[in-house]
Design a protein around this motif. Structure first.
Motif: not given
Length: 190
Positions: A78-82, A84-106
């Motif tokens: 568990f890391v407190t995810p921060k 980052t959301f891109s601007e929501i885009k409407k393309i080909e009848d879809k709403s889309l967004d690219v989301i990035t965050y830090t993830n950690a695993m063991r």
């Protein structure tokens, strides 16, 4: 006429804010489900077109085997995810967004690793370029791995306009091309 324009503007602002609020809530829900290894919930939040490529029951089996098998087990740290959301885009009848965050695993191995094998695994993870931290924890016989993760949020008719997600990894871009068009990938910068 001004009142109508003002009302339409307020409605559009409210709809966008509501859509972004839903996106943020669902992205956090996806993160929490992944962290808790609640695979059915993860699959419920997965964009359904993925199941045309890999059936849902096979995907559930793959997730379970990826996280625990005869060689190793994976646990998200568990890391407190921060997000980052891109601007929501409407393309080909879809709403889309690219989301990035830090993830950690063991990743904990069931058999003790030799120093050479541990170094080989560290190098392999680092060579992918996807991880910023890769440490072998000898006392745990495990690796702590941290890096940037990317989700693509998609809301369309097939999801009843609810946000669903696909993990994106540029090393597996061909899989994403089976889910969305090249035009969408290019517009999103993937």
């Amino acid at each position: 006429m001004k009142k109508i324009c003002l009302l339409l503007s307020l409605y559009a602002s409210f709809s966008f804010a509501q859509n972004m609020d839903d996106l943020k809530k669902n992205a956090k829900q996806m993160y929490d489900a992944s962290y808790n290894m609640a695979f059915e919930e993860v699959l419920d939040l997965t964009y359904p077109k993925l199941f045309e490529i890999v059936p849902r029951d096979k995907m559930a089996e793959m997730l379970a085997k990826t996280f625990e098998n005869e060689t190793y087990k994976v646990r998200l740290v568990f890391v407190t995810p921060k997000f980052t959301f891109s601007e929501i885009k409407k393309i080909e009848d879809k709403s889309l967004d690219v989301i990035t965050y830090t993830n950690a695993m063991r990743i904990t191995f069931n058999q003790d690793l030799t120093p050479d094998k541990a170094n080989e695994i560290v190098k392999a993870y680092k060579d992918t370029g996807a991880y910023t931290i890769v440490n072998f924890e000898k006392d745990r016989n495990s690796f702590y791995i941290e890096g940037k993760s990317t989700l693509v949020g998609i809301a369309d008719e097939s999801t009843k306009q609810a946000w669903k997600f696909v993990n994106y990894d540029k090393r597996r871009a061909d899989m994403m091309k089976k889910i969305v068009s090249e035009n969408i990938m290019k517009t999103l910068g993937l």
